[in-house]
Scaffold this motif. Structure first.
Motif, PDB file in Angstrom:
ATOM      1  N   SER A  96      10.045  22.491  59.790  1.00 11.14           N
ATOM      2  CA  SER A  96      10.214  21.784  58.534  1.00 11.14           C
ATOM      3  C   SER A  96       9.514  22.510  57.390  1.00 11.14           C
ATOM      4  O   SER A  96      10.054  22.616  56.284  1.00 11.14           O
ATOM      5  CB  SER A  96       9.681  20.357  58.675  1.00 11.14           C
ATOM      6  N   LEU A  97       8.341  23.050  57.655  1.00  9.96           N
ATOM      7  CA  LEU A  97       7.643  23.847  56.632  1.00  9.96           C
ATOM      8  C   LEU A  97       8.411  25.128  56.303  1.00  9.96           C
ATOM      9  O   LEU A  97       8.485  25.534  55.141  1.00  9.96           O
ATOM     10  CB  LEU A  97       6.234  24.193  57.110  1.00  9.96           C
ATOM     11  N   ALA A 102      11.728  28.301  52.581  1.00 10.01           N
ATOM     12  CA  ALA A 102      12.899  29.173  52.524  1.00 10.01           C
ATOM     13  C   ALA A 102      13.933  28.702  51.512  1.00 10.01           C
ATOM     14  O   ALA A 102      14.641  29.531  50.932  1.00 10.01           O
ATOM     15  CB  ALA A 102      13.541  29.273  53.908  1.00 10.01           C
ATOM     16  N   LEU A 103      14.039  27.416  51.290  1.00  6.75           N
ATOM     17  CA  LEU A 103      15.074  26.888  50.403  1.00  6.75           C
ATOM     18  C   LEU A 103      14.604  26.885  48.953  1.00  6.75           C
ATOM     19  O   LEU A 103      13.408  26.924  48.680  1.00  6.75           O
ATOM     20  CB  LEU A 103      15.437  25.460  50.825  1.00  6.75           C
ATOM     21  N   PRO A 104      15.550  26.803  48.024  1.00  9.15           N
ATOM     22  CA  PRO A 104      15.159  26.635  46.620  1.00  9.15           C
ATOM     23  C   PRO A 104      14.353  25.346  46.438  1.00  9.15           C
ATOM     24  O   PRO A 104      14.373  24.464  47.297  1.00  9.15           O
ATOM     25  CB  PRO A 104      16.497  26.534  45.877  1.00  9.15           C
ATOM     26  N   PHE A 105      13.691  25.227  45.302  1.00 15.51           N
ATOM     27  CA  PHE A 105      12.709  24.164  45.084  1.00 15.51           C
ATOM     28  C   PHE A 105      13.249  22.770  45.390  1.00 15.51           C
ATOM     29  O   PHE A 105      12.641  22.028  46.145  1.00 15.51           O
ATOM     30  CB  PHE A 105      12.185  24.229  43.644  1.00 15.51           C
ATOM     31  N   GLY A 108      14.230  22.392  49.056  1.00 16.23           N
ATOM     32  CA  GLY A 108      13.011  22.443  49.857  1.00 16.23           C
ATOM     33  C   GLY A 108      12.214  21.154  49.754  1.00 16.23           C
ATOM     34  O   GLY A 108      11.656  20.672  50.744  1.00 16.23           O
ATOM     35  N   THR A 109      12.171  20.585  48.562  1.00 14.95           N
ATOM     36  CA  THR A 109      11.474  19.316  48.379  1.00 14.95           C
ATOM     37  C   THR A 109      12.159  18.201  49.160  1.00 14.95           C
ATOM     38  O   THR A 109      11.500  17.375  49.792  1.00 14.95           O
ATOM     39  CB  THR A 109      11.399  18.966  46.877  1.00 14.95           C
ATOM     40  N   LEU A 110      13.490  18.196  49.141  1.00 14.19           N
ATOM     41  CA  LEU A 110      14.232  17.211  49.917  1.00 14.19           C
ATOM     42  C   LEU A 110      13.946  17.387  51.410  1.00 14.19           C
ATOM     43  O   LEU A 110      13.735  16.400  52.131  1.00 14.19           O
ATOM     44  CB  LEU A 110      15.732  17.321  49.642  1.00 14.19           C
ATOM     45  N   ALA A 111      13.915  18.625  51.861  1.00 10.44           N
ATOM     46  CA  ALA A 111      13.601  18.887  53.271  1.00 10.44           C
ATOM     47  C   ALA A 111      12.190  18.413  53.606  1.00 10.44           C
ATOM     48  O   ALA A 111      11.946  17.878  54.697  1.00 10.44           O
ATOM     49  CB  ALA A 111      13.744  20.377  53.574  1.00 10.44           C
ATOM     50  N   MET A 112      11.286  18.582  52.673  1.00 13.48           N
ATOM     51  CA  MET A 112       9.898  18.128  52.880  1.00 13.48           C
ATOM     52  C   MET A 112       9.854  16.605  53.013  1.00 13.48           C
ATOM     53  O   MET A 112       9.204  16.066  53.907  1.00 13.48           O
ATOM     54  CB  MET A 112       9.029  18.579  51.703  1.00 13.48           C
TER      55      MET A 112
END
Length: 170
Positions: A96-97, A102-105, A108-112
């Protein structure tokens, strides 16, 4: 490398993340790298002290055992059983980190939010699964005792850091 060394390393890494979580959201500044590092180091220091409890428990179990070799083998088997669920949990957290970095902001925030948020809430369940793993992997009641003390130590880091350094922060 013995399971105890790997578990100690995993516990210290978790403690530094716990320090970060105790601090997260308390500071509206944009550039807060120093504060984040300080929070992680606070978690690491509290975690290092807290992890003395399971180490001393294991040492006491070994010193009072009538058959130290058999007790050591049981604790090693329990440690391996404790490590497996935690290693799986840590692998999911690391994935998850990795997605976050790796993803755009925005992605990446959504993934977080979708990954690390629920995983943080599942930490006590991961510790409980580790305790069960210590018991069923041949560690017996003494491994369960050491694992329970270790779990309590690791889960106490974030509240201790929060109470000590961040409870008065508005």
């Amino acid at each position: 490398m013995t399971p105890a060394v790997l578990l100690a390393l995993l516990g210290l890494i978790d403690a530094s993340f716990s320090g970060f979580r105790a601090y997260a959201g308390r500071d509206a500044r944009i550039r807060k790298q120093r504060a984040v590092v300080r929070a992680a180091l606070r978690g690491l220091s509290v975690g290092a002290v807290a992890l003395l409890a399971p180490a001393l428990t294991a040492a006491l179990v070994l010193l009072t055992a009538s058959d130290r070799v058999r007790t050591f083998d049981a604790l090693t088997a329990g440690g391996l059983g404790y490590l497996i669920p935690l290693a799986l949990y840590a692998a999911v957290v690391m994935a998850s980190l990795a997605v976050y970095f790796a993803l755009p902001f925005r992605a990446g925030t959504l993934a977080m939010v979708l990954g690390l948020g629920p995983l943080t809430l599942l930490r006590p369940l991961a510790v409980a699964a580790a305790c069960v793993g210590a018991l069923v992997n041949g560690g017996g009641a003494l491994s369960l005792l050491v694992g329970t003390v270790a779990g309590a130590a690791v889960l106490s880091v974030e509240p201790v850091v929060h109470r000590r350094w961040y409870s008065n922060v508005q």
